[in-house]
Motif scaffolding. Structure first.
Motif, short mmCIF file in Angstrom:
data_model
loop_
_atom_site.label_atom_id
_atom_site.label_comp_id
_atom_site.label_asym_id
_atom_site.label_seq_id
_atom_site.Cartn_x
_atom_site.Cartn_y
_atom_site.Cartn_z
N HIS A 137 0.82 -1.21 0.00
CA HIS A 137 0.00 0.00 0.00
C HIS A 137 0.86 1.27 0.00
O HIS A 137 0.52 2.26 -0.65
N GLN A 138 1.97 1.23 0.72
CA GLN A 138 2.82 2.42 0.83
C GLN A 138 3.48 2.81 -0.49
O GLN A 138 3.97 3.93 -0.64
N PHE A 139 3.49 1.88 -1.47
CA PHE A 139 4.15 2.16 -2.75
C PHE A 139 3.21 2.82 -3.76
O PHE A 139 3.66 3.25 -4.82
N LYS A 140 1.92 2.90 -3.43
CA LYS A 140 0.96 3.46 -4.37
C LYS A 140 1.20 4.96 -4.55
O LYS A 140 1.45 5.69 -3.60
N ASN A 141 1.09 5.38 -5.80
CA ASN A 141 1.19 6.81 -6.15
C ASN A 141 2.50 7.44 -5.68
O ASN A 141 2.54 8.60 -5.27
N GLN A 142 3.58 6.66 -5.70
CA GLN A 142 4.89 7.17 -5.30
C GLN A 142 5.83 7.15 -6.51
O GLN A 142 5.70 6.33 -7.41
N SER A 143 6.78 8.07 -6.49
CA SER A 143 7.77 8.11 -7.57
C SER A 143 8.72 6.92 -7.44
O SER A 143 8.77 6.24 -6.41
N SER A 144 9.48 6.67 -8.49
CA SER A 144 10.41 5.54 -8.49
C SER A 144 11.46 5.69 -7.40
O SER A 144 11.80 4.71 -6.72
N ALA A 145 11.95 6.91 -7.22
CA ALA A 145 12.97 7.13 -6.18
C ALA A 145 12.39 6.90 -4.79
O ALA A 145 13.02 6.28 -3.93
N ARG A 146 11.16 7.37 -4.59
CA ARG A 146 10.52 7.18 -3.29
C ARG A 146 10.24 5.70 -3.03
O ARG A 146 10.37 5.21 -1.91
N ARG A 147 9.83 4.98 -4.08
CA ARG A 147 9.59 3.55 -3.93
C ARG A 147 10.86 2.81 -3.54
O ARG A 147 10.83 1.87 -2.74
N LEU A 148 11.98 3.23 -4.10
CA LEU A 148 13.26 2.61 -3.75
C LEU A 148 13.58 2.84 -2.28
O LEU A 148 14.01 1.92 -1.57
N VAL A 149 13.33 4.05 -1.80
CA VAL A 149 13.59 4.36 -0.39
C VAL A 149 12.67 3.54 0.51
O VAL A 149 13.11 2.97 1.52
N LEU A 150 11.38 3.48 0.14
CA LEU A 150 10.43 2.71 0.94
C LEU A 150 10.78 1.22 0.96
O LEU A 150 10.62 0.55 1.98
N ALA A 151 11.26 0.71 -0.19
CA ALA A 151 11.66 -0.70 -0.24
C ALA A 151 12.85 -0.96 0.67
O ALA A 151 12.89 -1.98 1.38
N LEU A 152 13.81 -0.06 0.67
CA LEU A 152 14.97 -0.21 1.56
C LEU A 152 14.53 -0.17 3.03
O LEU A 152 15.02 -0.95 3.86
N GLN A 153 13.60 0.73 3.35
CA GLN A 153 13.13 0.83 4.73
C GLN A 153 12.34 -0.41 5.14
O GLN A 153 12.38 -0.82 6.30
N TYR A 154 11.62 -1.01 4.18
CA TYR A 154 10.82 -2.18 4.52
C TYR A 154 11.70 -3.41 4.74
O TYR A 154 11.52 -4.14 5.73
#
Length: 664
Positions: A87-104
């Motif tokens: 859910h946290q990856f929805k409507n996020q930019s590619s760079a933000r998704r990369l950061v969220l993936a690293l945090q997860y």
């Protein structure tokens, strides 16, 4: 039943509540000079009138029809992905998704962004303190803590070898291989078993089976924590009393028998030193409790005690005080080449790895959740399984055997003020420096001082008040707590956890097989039907038996449901006969709390309807939830009941039944 049926008026008698309840009942509300639709005001003669100038009866809606594939996909998503990680990856930019993936995948990136110098001070003290305890096992206390600090979700867990997994692995391998006669083969099997243990643990996390650890309830953890604290404290009597030949068992009886039988090995010098430092550590702890500003007094006391006791031991050089002694220098040599996946001993390595992997994983997660509950945060079971598993797989390639969350180290770390997993990094760094340069300095560190530090840390984790609250609130939870405590204390840690989890499962089965059913009545001044046992002002409606079902209806409780409703019916008919009231002509099942129903439950409803039909008593269902209504309409039960026996609410079911009875 047809939608929007109009009912002009309704009048029926109800049994009066107790005088106190009747007096407490609110008067009927009126918003205009015209009579409003009151909810059965009670009279002194025990009768009431409920009239509705216009009452609309509503149909029970069926949820949107889903395909089998969609229903299965939604169900699996709820089982394995309740946190909806995407859910946290929805409507996020590619760079933000990369950061969220690293945090997860690497929680250190999540909490590390908000890390502050004040946290570093606490973690530094905690890391140095637990490093002093890890020196004797330094070669298994370097690589695993670093990996866990990157992947683990617990802030307080201090990882390292634990006695339970060590004893089990040693005993299982010794049955086939002697470490004295075949040391190389023994090491190969130990590292291979560690690899298989890690692979099992990581696979459980990868398959999203972290919900398994939800069976470790807080009462279970309270008992586990208390029992483990007592056992760990008793184990320190070996060093505190100076005993050389001590039992390797963990049970209370075995430990105390060893203490008594080996009284001739007690050394007064060791007892004096241990008691003195133990008193100092307990005193500093009390000082910090009474004055939080003096936190550093208790936090720095363990490390200061190690330094002072080492200096005293070096000056005194008494042969009666046991010291750590000579420790091998140097970083762990690589051991990937020693892993063996073929030959006659592979089955033994797999069996040992599975057993130690389950034990260490259970203990590690139990310890992590214990301290998480103390500090009021959540531990992700899937991430913990992945972290501990990858930690052991990597450790098997770096000359480490099975490691997990250590209760004694975690207790010391918590007592020293640990805030985040940086304490593990500090410990690993300190162990590395010690392995390379400082090993000779710890030669004279007394074992008794390490025991005193551990005892000081763990005795504060015995939550007597928490157990007393459990007794007051829930006796079964208290039983699970006491069972975990006694199981750990008298048998073993794994047996204590197994008993407590078994009691928790029994509690769940008891709630499933014996669901709570209540007789409901109308609360004066409202249109709500509530349990007459909980709401004394609620009044029964004559000729109607309203039964609230407060559980899912499964194959395990469906027949109990039928028997219980018939028993309520018998009691109500006897009550009506004794009070000279009309006999029961309709049974209303309030299904607003029925979250699920299976085919056995549907068959039970049909069977109950047949039994009641033979007695000329109507059975109707009120307010079935979405999934329950869907299964009712998709089965033959929907046709059996028909639309005139499914109602939007209990109130409408009673109104419709009263109108039907009033028709000539």
């Amino acid at each position: 039943m047809v939608a929007n049926n109009k009912v002009d008026s309704l009048s029926y008698d109800v049994e009066a509540p107790p005088p106190a309840a009747a007096a407490a009942a609110p008067p009927p509300a009126s918003s205009s000079p015209a009579p409003a639709r009151p909810a059965a005001p009670v009279t002194r003669q025990g009768t009431a009138s409920a009239s509705a100038s216009v009452l609309e009866l509503h149909k029970v809606s069926v949820p949107e029809r889903r395909t089998t594939a969609k229903a299965l996909r939604q169900r699996l998503a709820e089982v394995f992905f309740p946190d909806d990680p995407l859910h946290q990856f929805k409507n996020q930019s590619s760079a933000r998704r990369l950061v969220l993936a690293l945090q997860y995948f690497f929680p250190i990136f999540q909490w590390g962004s908000a890390y502050s110098p004040s946290l570093l001070r606490s973690d530094l003290i905690a890391g140095l303190t637990i490093a002093s305890l890890a020196i004797p096992q330094a070669h298994s206390s370097f690589v695993p803590p670093l990996i866990y600090s990157l992947l683990g979700s617990s802030r307080d867990l201090a990882v390292g070898p634990v006695s339970i997994a060590s004893l089990v692995m040693g005993s299982m391998l010794r049955e086939a291989v002697s470490p004295d006669e075949q040391p190389i083969l023994y090491l190969q099997l130990a590292f291979t078993a560690t690899f298989f243990a890690g692979a099992l643990q990581a696979s459980l996390g990868f398959l999203r089976l972290g919900f398994i650890v939800d069976f470790l309830s807080k009462p279970t953890l309270t008992g586990f924590m208390g029992g483990a604290a007592v056992i760990v404290s008793l184990q320190q009597l070996k060093s505190l009393l100076g005993i050389v030949h001590f039992t390797s068992h963990m049970g209370f009886v075995d430990v105390m028998r060893s203490v008594v039988n080996r009284h001739d090995e007690w050394k007064w010098q060791t007892i004096v030193m241990g008691s003195a430092f133990l008193a100092i550590l307990l005193l500093t702890r009390q000082i910090s409790k009474r004055n939080p500003k003096l936190f550093l007094v208790a936090a720095g006391a363990p490390l200061a005690s190690v330094i002072i006791s080492t200096i005293l031991s070096y000056i005194w050089k008494s042969p009666t005080i046991s010291v750590i002694g000579i420790l091998p220098r140097g970083v762990n040599p690589p051991s990937a080449n020693m892993l063996t996946f073929s030959g006659s001993y592979v089955a033994l390595a797999i069996k040992t790895g599975v057993m130690t992997g389950i034990l260490s994983l259970t203990e590690g997660i139990a310890v992590g959740r214990t301290f998480a509950s103390i500090n009021n945060y959540q531990v992700d079971g899937n991430k913990e399984m992945m972290a501990i598993g990858i930690m052991n797989m990597a450790g098997s390639c770096a000359s480490c055997y099975v490691t997990t969350g250590s209760f004694s180290r975690s207790a010391v770390s918590y007592s020293a003020g640990c805030k985040t997993a940086v304490s593990n990094i500090v410990m690993a760094a300190m162990v590395l420096v010690t392995l390379l340069f400082l090993m000779p300095l710890f030669h004279y560190t007394p074992n008794v001082i390490l025991s005193a530090i551990i005892i000081t840390a763990v005795i504060g984790l015995i939550d007597v008040r928490g157990a007393a609250k459990l007794w007051k609130v829930d006796k079964l939870d208290f039983l699970a707590c006491v069972s975990a405590f006694l199981g750990v204390l008298l048998v073993s840690v794994q047996m204590g956890l197994a008993i407590a989890v078994g009691i928790s499962l029994f509690k769940i089965l008891l709630q499933v097989t014996r669901p709570n059913l209540v007789v409901e009545g109308l609360v004066p001044g409202t249109q709500s039907y509530r349990s007459v046992a909980q709401y004394r002002e609620a009044v029964r409606v004559p000729a109607f038996l309203v039964v609230g079902v407060e559980s899912a209806i499964y194959f395990a409780n469906s027949m109990y449901l039928v028997e219980r409703v018939l028993r309520y019916l018998r009691d109500e008919e006897e009550r009506a006969l004794k009070s000279n009231l009309p006999s029961i002509r309709s049974v209303v099942l309030d299904m607003s709390a029925v979250t699920a129903i299976d085919t056995s439950g549907l068959d039970a409803l049909s069977e109950l309807k047949k039994v009641l039909d033979k007695r000329n008593i109507e059975l109707v269902l009120a307010n079935p939830l979405g999934s329950v209504a869907e299964r009712i309409f998709n089965s033959a039960v929907g046709d059996t009941f028909g639309s005139d026996r499914l109602f939007f609410s209990v109130g409408e079911a009673v109104v419709a039944g009263a109108c039907k009875a009033a028709q000539p």
